[in-house]
Design a protein around this motif. Structure first.
Motif, PDB file in Angstrom:
ATOM      1  N   PHE A 268     -74.376 -61.970 140.714  1.00  0.00           N
ATOM      2  CA  PHE A 268     -74.781 -62.198 142.094  1.00  0.00           C
ATOM      3  C   PHE A 268     -73.629 -61.849 143.020  1.00  0.00           C
ATOM      4  N   THR A 269     -73.926 -61.677 144.292  1.00  0.00           N
ATOM      5  CA  THR A 269     -72.893 -61.255 145.233  1.00  0.00           C
ATOM      6  C   THR A 269     -72.210 -62.449 145.893  1.00  0.00           C
ATOM      7  N   VAL A 270     -70.966 -62.246 146.241  1.00  0.00           N
ATOM      8  CA  VAL A 270     -70.198 -63.145 147.088  1.00  0.00           C
ATOM      9  C   VAL A 270     -69.604 -62.287 148.195  1.00  0.00           C
ATOM     10  N   ASN A 271     -69.979 -62.610 149.422  1.00  0.00           N
ATOM     11  CA  ASN A 271     -69.577 -61.798 150.566  1.00  0.00           C
ATOM     12  C   ASN A 271     -69.938 -60.327 150.369  1.00  0.00           C
ATOM     13  N   GLY A 272     -71.119 -60.116 149.780  1.00  0.00           N
ATOM     14  CA  GLY A 272     -71.653 -58.773 149.671  1.00  0.00           C
ATOM     15  C   GLY A 272     -71.176 -57.959 148.493  1.00  0.00           C
TER      16      GLY A 272
ATOM     17  N   GLY B  30     -75.819 -55.613 147.592  1.00  0.00           N
ATOM     18  CA  GLY B  30     -77.136 -56.133 147.257  1.00  0.00           C
ATOM     19  C   GLY B  30     -78.247 -55.445 148.009  1.00  0.00           C
ATOM     20  N   LEU B  31     -79.441 -55.465 147.405  1.00  0.00           N
ATOM     21  CA  LEU B  31     -80.619 -54.841 148.018  1.00  0.00           C
ATOM     22  C   LEU B  31     -81.488 -55.860 148.744  1.00  0.00           C
ATOM     23  N   ILE B  32     -81.683 -57.033 148.140  1.00  0.00           N
ATOM     24  CA  ILE B  32     -82.509 -58.089 148.723  1.00  0.00           C
ATOM     25  C   ILE B  32     -81.620 -59.303 148.998  1.00  0.00           C
ATOM     26  N   LEU B  33     -81.578 -59.737 150.245  1.00  0.00           N
ATOM     27  CA  LEU B  33     -80.709 -60.831 150.658  1.00  0.00           C
ATOM     28  C   LEU B  33     -81.389 -62.193 150.480  1.00  0.00           C
ATOM     29  N   HIS B  34     -80.549 -63.229 150.482  1.00  0.00           N
ATOM     30  CA  HIS B  34     -80.972 -64.639 150.469  1.00  0.00           C
ATOM     31  C   HIS B  34     -81.551 -65.070 149.120  1.00  0.00           C
ATOM     32  N   SER B  35     -80.908 -64.600 148.073  1.00  0.00           N
ATOM     33  CA  SER B  35     -81.222 -65.052 146.722  1.00  0.00           C
ATOM     34  C   SER B  35     -80.304 -66.216 146.361  1.00  0.00           C
ATOM     35  N   VAL B  36     -80.789 -67.113 145.512  1.00  0.00           N
ATOM     36  CA  VAL B  36     -80.000 -68.257 145.065  1.00  0.00           C
ATOM     37  C   VAL B  36     -79.951 -68.239 143.539  1.00  0.00           C
TER      38      VAL B  36
ATOM     39  N   ARG C  46     -78.307 -73.627 142.505  1.00  0.00           N
ATOM     40  CA  ARG C  46     -78.036 -74.572 143.590  1.00  0.00           C
ATOM     41  C   ARG C  46     -77.409 -75.875 143.088  1.00  0.00           C
ATOM     42  N   PRO C  47     -77.921 -76.498 141.998  1.00  0.00           N
ATOM     43  CA  PRO C  47     -77.301 -77.751 141.554  1.00  0.00           C
ATOM     44  C   PRO C  47     -75.837 -77.608 141.163  1.00  0.00           C
ATOM     45  N   ASN C  48     -75.463 -76.486 140.570  1.00  0.00           N
ATOM     46  CA  ASN C  48     -74.072 -76.276 140.167  1.00  0.00           C
ATOM     47  C   ASN C  48     -73.177 -75.826 141.321  1.00  0.00           C
ATOM     48  N   GLY C  49     -73.770 -75.507 142.463  1.00  0.00           N
ATOM     49  CA  GLY C  49     -72.982 -75.078 143.612  1.00  0.00           C
ATOM     50  C   GLY C  49     -72.348 -73.710 143.442  1.00  0.00           C
ATOM     51  N   TRP C  50     -72.995 -72.837 142.691  1.00  0.00           N
ATOM     52  CA  TRP C  50     -72.430 -71.513 142.428  1.00  0.00           C
ATOM     53  C   TRP C  50     -72.628 -70.529 143.578  1.00  0.00           C
ATOM     54  N   ASP C  51     -73.517 -70.827 144.498  1.00  0.00           N
ATOM     55  CA  ASP C  51     -73.911 -69.842 145.503  1.00  0.00           C
ATOM     56  C   ASP C  51     -73.026 -69.919 146.748  1.00  0.00           C
ATOM     57  N   ASN C  52     -72.736 -68.763 147.286  1.00  0.00           N
ATOM     58  CA  ASN C  52     -71.829 -68.652 148.428  1.00  0.00           C
ATOM     59  C   ASN C  52     -72.485 -69.152 149.725  1.00  0.00           C
ATOM     60  N   ILE C  53     -71.763 -69.998 150.439  1.00  0.00           N
ATOM     61  CA  ILE C  53     -72.190 -70.455 151.762  1.00  0.00           C
ATOM     62  C   ILE C  53     -71.290 -69.783 152.795  1.00  0.00           C
ATOM     63  N   PRO C  54     -71.827 -68.893 153.605  1.00  0.00           N
ATOM     64  CA  PRO C  54     -71.005 -68.170 154.580  1.00  0.00           C
ATOM     65  C   PRO C  54     -70.377 -69.113 155.606  1.00  0.00           C
ATOM     66  N   ASP C  55     -69.291 -68.687 156.171  1.00  0.00           N
ATOM     67  CA  ASP C  55     -68.641 -69.454 157.239  1.00  0.00           C
ATOM     68  C   ASP C  55     -69.629 -69.714 158.369  1.00  0.00           C
ATOM     69  N   GLY C  56     -69.666 -70.966 158.815  1.00  0.00           N
ATOM     70  CA  GLY C  56     -70.552 -71.337 159.914  1.00  0.00           C
ATOM     71  C   GLY C  56     -71.960 -71.707 159.489  1.00  0.00           C
ATOM     72  N   GLN C  57     -72.283 -71.568 158.179  1.00  0.00           N
ATOM     73  CA  GLN C  57     -73.601 -71.914 157.668  1.00  0.00           C
ATOM     74  C   GLN C  57     -73.515 -73.194 156.828  1.00  0.00           C
ATOM     75  N   LYS C  58     -74.641 -73.821 156.608  1.00  0.00           N
ATOM     76  CA  LYS C  58     -74.670 -75.070 155.852  1.00  0.00           C
ATOM     77  C   LYS C  58     -75.311 -74.935 154.474  1.00  0.00           C
ATOM     78  N   VAL C  59     -76.055 -73.864 154.252  1.00  0.00           N
ATOM     79  CA  VAL C  59     -76.670 -73.632 152.936  1.00  0.00           C
ATOM     80  C   VAL C  59     -76.423 -72.177 152.543  1.00  0.00           C
ATOM     81  N   PRO C  60     -76.496 -71.856 151.252  1.00  0.00           N
ATOM     82  CA  PRO C  60     -76.285 -70.468 150.821  1.00  0.00           C
ATOM     83  C   PRO C  60     -77.301 -69.520 151.454  1.00  0.00           C
ATOM     84  N   ASN C  61     -76.818 -68.373 151.868  1.00  0.00           N
ATOM     85  CA  ASN C  61     -77.690 -67.300 152.353  1.00  0.00           C
ATOM     86  C   ASN C  61     -76.888 -66.003 152.420  1.00  0.00           C
ATOM     87  N   GLY C  62     -77.583 -64.925 152.617  1.00  0.00           N
ATOM     88  CA  GLY C  62     -76.937 -63.636 152.824  1.00  0.00           C
ATOM     89  C   GLY C  62     -76.480 -62.920 151.567  1.00  0.00           C
TER      90      GLY C  62
END
Length: 463
Positions: free
Chosen positions: A43-47, A401-407, A410-426
């Motif tokens: 999966f991507t982190v910061n693209g 990445g081709l399709i954004l906002h994949s997770v 979530r329980p393990n907290g592996w997904d990137n939360i961008p600066d200024g956001q509260k949940v993983p996205n992007g």
């Protein structure tokens, strides 16, 4: 979901064409920038694609994407890369006894390459054909070796958690056994005991329908039509089912939507696969009518649950029991919002589930059950119409990445939360991107009158 009946497969072709254009750029970007010595991209982190040392289940999506890109565009550079990468990197996946993901890795690579040869898209070459077929034969048998018996005398392919664990995901990976069987292969055991891969694949599918999918029949206090459990736990001493559980969802009593999506597409595909097997073969393991009824019930239930518990535009949140989902209000009557403050979207569930909706819809329409069939077909088109456009389709030329906002987890907290956001996205995932391409290929072939896309076309082409 608010199903749009004004959409047609043909009306989505411009979006499909744009996806393939962006897909080409993303594949080339990954090929240029990703360091394969780090392992499979997950999966991507910061693209940028990164790895995650859990299990090796995504590399087949990486190289399978190159096959699909060639399939649509005819660009030989993608075919040559896919061939080379399959030879260089995929052998370990064929003999990997530690995972339940053979259908993901090996049918997506060796299977797709063999399918193209069957279709005349790759020049016939006996040694190349034999190579792909041998890989698929072995893969199906290795996958079938991960077997746990249940009290009813059947059983299931157990997950990487161990013999007690049935994952709903594996309903889409069971295709490895079906392909291997149709290539004439079996699982050979002690004293040369031969086990049918069709039997094992079917018994696993039946166990998934029985234990992973709920039908509103009172199994527990949270039994709803179409709810799925990520994991079903068994007592391996006597084969009894004990309880539902979840590894990546919120709980065993809520529905992790990617697991739901695996079931939607897996059961729809297994319905389609029945036509490849003889009545004599199926009679020995329950009979065509009985098996078809079980698969159809599971496919309809899971697709109905998706439609009922998904945002109005067809994109689901990551778990229908996520603890803060209530803060979004009646989210099923609103468009999905990947930038909300409470719970993340999982676009990969949409990419996977859309194919299940379409396949089930076509299956029913082909049986002249047009009222039901059209409902599922249009729901699939509704989902794709949203998924293949902003804010889900990634047009940033620097984002891999081709399709954004994949997770992912979530329980393990592996997904990137961008600066200024509260949940993983992007971010994107290798499985989300691959399945977006796969459903795009599915519709592209229908729109252009090409052979129907079915994973068993790696064995024989049907129109």
């Amino acid at each position: 979901m608010e199903i749009r009946n004004d959409l047609s497969a043909a009306s989505l072709q411009p979006k499909i064409n744009r996806l393939w254009q962006l897909s080409s750029e993303k594949i080339n970007l990954i090929s240029k920038e990703y360091d394969t010595s780090k392992g499979s991209p997950v999966f991507t982190v910061n693209g940028k694609y990164t790895t995650r040392g859990w299990t090796e289940w995504t590399q087949g999506f990486q190289y399978g994407a190159e096959v699909l890109q060639f399939d649509v565009t005819g660009d030989e550079s993608f075919l040559e890369r896919a061939r080379k990468n399959t030879v260089d990197y995929m052998a370990s996946h064929v003999s990997h006894f530690g995972v339940h993901d053979h259908g993901f890795n090996n049918v997506s690579t060796y299977g797709n390459l063999l399918r193209l040869m069957n279709e005349g898209r790759i020049e016939e070459n006996k040694w190349e054909r034999d190579f792909y077929e041998l890989a698929l034969k072995v893969s199906g048998a290795v996958q079938a070796k991960r077997w746990t018996n249940t009290k009813d005398g059947q059983g299931y392919i157990h997950s990487f958690n161990g013999p007690h664990s049935l994952f709903v995901d594996t309903i889409r990976s069971v295709r490895a056994l079906m392909v291997s069987h149709l290539l004439g292969h079996s699982l050979m055991g002690e004293n040369d005991v031969k086990t049918s891969l069709l039997e094992r694949g079917t018994f696993h599918s039946l166990a998934t329908a029985k234990y992973s999918v709920y039908y509103g029949e009172g199994r527990d206090s949270y039994d709803l039509w179409g709810r799925t459990a990520h994991e079903s736990v068994f007592n391996t001493s006597d084969g009894n089912f004990r309880c539902p559980n979840s590894q990546q969802g919120f709980s065993g009593f809520t529905t992790w939507t990617r697991g739901l999506a695996w079931a939607m597409t897996g059961f729809a595909e297994q319905l389609e696969s029945l036509s490849f097997f003889s009545d004599v073969e199926l009679e020995q393991i329950g009979g065509r009518e009985n098996i078809e009824n079980i698969y159809l019930k599971a496919a309809k239930a899971t697709c109905d649950f998706y439609i009922k518990h998904t945002a109005s535009d067809g994109i689901p949140y990551w778990d229908t029991g996520a603890p803060q989902l209530y803060k979004l209000g009646d989210y099923t009557s609103k468009k999905s919002d990947p930038y909300n403050d409470f719970e993340p979207i999982d676009s990969s569930a949409a990419a996977i589930g859309a194919q299940g909706l379409l396949r089930l819809g076509k299956y029913l329409n082909d049986k002249n059950l047009s009222e039901e069939g059209n409902k599922y077909w249009q729901a699939g088109l509704t989902t794709i119409n949203t998924l293949f456009d902003e804010p889900y389709l990634s047009s940033d030329p620097t984002h891999q990445g081709l399709i954004l906002h994949s997770v992912y987890h979530r329980p393990n907290g592996w997904d990137n939360i961008p600066d200024g956001q509260k949940v993983p996205n992007g971010e994107s995932s290798m499985w989300g991107d691959y399945h977006a391409r796969e459903v795009a290929l599915y519709l592209h072939r229908i729109n252009n009158g090409l052979p129907y896309y079915n994973y068993l076309n790696s064995v024989i082409v049907k129109g």
